[in-house]
Design an enzyme around this catalytic site. Structure first.
Site, mmCIF file in Angstrom:
data_model
loop_
_atom_site.group_PDB
_atom_site.id
_atom_site.type_symbol
_atom_site.label_atom_id
_atom_site.label_comp_id
_atom_site.label_asym_id
_atom_site.label_seq_id
_atom_site.Cartn_x
_atom_site.Cartn_y
_atom_site.Cartn_z
ATOM 1 N N LYS A 37 -2.229 -1.373 -3.649
ATOM 2 C CA LYS A 37 -3.173 -0.330 -3.767
ATOM 3 C C LYS A 37 -2.281 0.843 -3.792
ATOM 4 O O LYS A 37 -1.110 1.137 -3.044
ATOM 5 C CB LYS A 37 -3.837 -0.135 -2.505
ATOM 6 C CG LYS A 37 -4.870 0.876 -2.271
ATOM 7 C CD LYS A 37 -5.573 0.725 -1.022
ATOM 8 C CE LYS A 37 -6.679 1.916 -0.852
ATOM 9 N NZ LYS A 37 -7.424 2.235 0.278
ATOM 10 N N LYS A 94 0.867 -1.149 0.066
ATOM 11 C CA LYS A 94 -0.085 0.028 -0.022
ATOM 12 C C LYS A 94 1.068 1.292 0.199
ATOM 13 O O LYS A 94 1.681 1.381 0.836
ATOM 14 C CB LYS A 94 -0.790 -0.010 1.294
ATOM 15 C CG LYS A 94 -1.788 1.104 1.252
ATOM 16 C CD LYS A 94 -2.678 1.149 2.390
ATOM 17 C CE LYS A 94 -3.587 2.269 2.490
ATOM 18 N NZ LYS A 94 -4.638 2.271 3.726
#
Length: 328
Positions: free
Chosen positions: A253, A200
């Site tokens: 992400k 992320k």
């Protein structure tokens, strides 16, 4: 050029593009409704739905309305949601995150009762639950790692107790996957899975999401725990550590700007790989479509298919509902 002057070409790739039937026969990647996960925002109150201003077409739901939304999603063929909660109160110790009667815990129970076949994933992070808007506990402007992990363990167990099928730690604290796995196992929830936000990034594409959850950081940014957008090898390290610690599924992400990370992850690791088509990517498509600059439906479907082509097995997207209707 006359018929006699045709080029002496043996291989003509266009032959396989001549008709829709031929194109479909040789298509290498296919998007299906089974690939989609719908992120769902739940808020306090009753019988209310609020559109997120920076995410046109995306909404916050009170629990009763979230239940109705989940019934519709399941009828469309969407088999999984990821729940995010907006608590009634925020505390510096994040204790509302593991309150048995907290917003997420109530939502899990209500949705599981109404749509038992639906796979319920739940966000595990503290940014909506403290006044600081950071994913961890804060002391003197520092995001605390180990102390945060203890709270995340309690949060994950409380979600499992309420009926969650998967917990999805999105916080990026070191060691949290192993700690959460241990806590789940010790509380007799060894069947509850972990989808780790393994890679992320500290991205600028998250702004509308933070509007939706009222969770924007109140100081600094998240670069001391989320990843540098310049790095790829570091992502492989993060993914490997999470797999070793017990992650069942790993996520990259954001989505479209990080397809290379999805590709590397899928090529290197034999685990399901998820991708998050994030709020900023969604909002950009909405804004361009509102101005008539692009065909929203075609861009939506192309974006999702490109994520699948890059290697994603699972796609979290605010477009899940619209895509499911298109794929029926």
């Amino acid at each position: 050029m006359s018929q006699l002057d045709l080029l002496n070409i043996v291989h003509r790739p266009r032959r396989l593009r001549r008709t829709a039937a031929l194109r479909n026969l040789v298509q290498e990647n296919t998007l299906t409704v089974n690939d989609l996960v719908f992120p769902l925002f739940v808020m306090p109150g009753t019988n209310a739905v609020e559109e997120v201003p920076s995410m046109p077409g995306s909404f916050r739901f009170t629990i009763d309305r979230a239940v109705e939304e989940c019934k519709e999603l399941y009828d469309l063929g969407i088999q999984a949601i990821d729940l995010f909660g907006i608590p009634e109160k925020k505390t510096e110790d994040g204790s509302e995150a593991y309150n048995d009667n907290g917003i997420l815990q109530q939502a899990i129970r209500a949705i599981k009762k109404a749509v038992p076949e639906l796979c319920i994933m739940t966000d595990v992070a503290l940014d909506p639950f403290t006044p600081f808007g950071h994913d961890g506990l804060v002391r003197d402007g520092i995001i605390l790692n180990d102390e945060t992990v203890e709270v995340l363990q309690k949060m994950a167990v409380s979600h499992a107790e309420a009926g969650a099928d998967f917990v999805s730690p999105s916080d990026m604290m070191d060691g949290r996957i192993g700690a959460i796995r241990e806590a789940l196992d010790e509380s007799d929830h060894s069947d509850v899975g972990i989808l780790s936000y393994a890679a992320k990034y500290a991205s600028s594409f998250y702004g509308p999401f933070r509007d939706a959850l009222h969770s924007a950081p109140q100081f600094g940014d998240k670069s001391t725990y989320q990843m540098n957008p310049a790095n790829t090898d570091e992502a492989m390290k993060e993914v490997e550590l999470d797999i070793i610690e017990g992650a069942d599924i790993v996520m990259v992400k954001p989505g479209l700007a990080y397809l290379d990370i999805v590709w590397r992850t899928k090529e290197r690791f034999d685990v399901p790989v998820a991708i998050y088509h994030v709020s900023g990517e969604y909002a950009m498509v909405k804004a361009a479509a509102a101005n008539g600059w692009i065909d929203e439906e075609r861009v939506m479907m192309e974006s999702l298919l490109c994520m699948k082509r890059a290697g994603a097995d699972i796609i979290f997207t605010y477009y899940a509902k619209e895509a499911a209707k298109k794929l029926r």
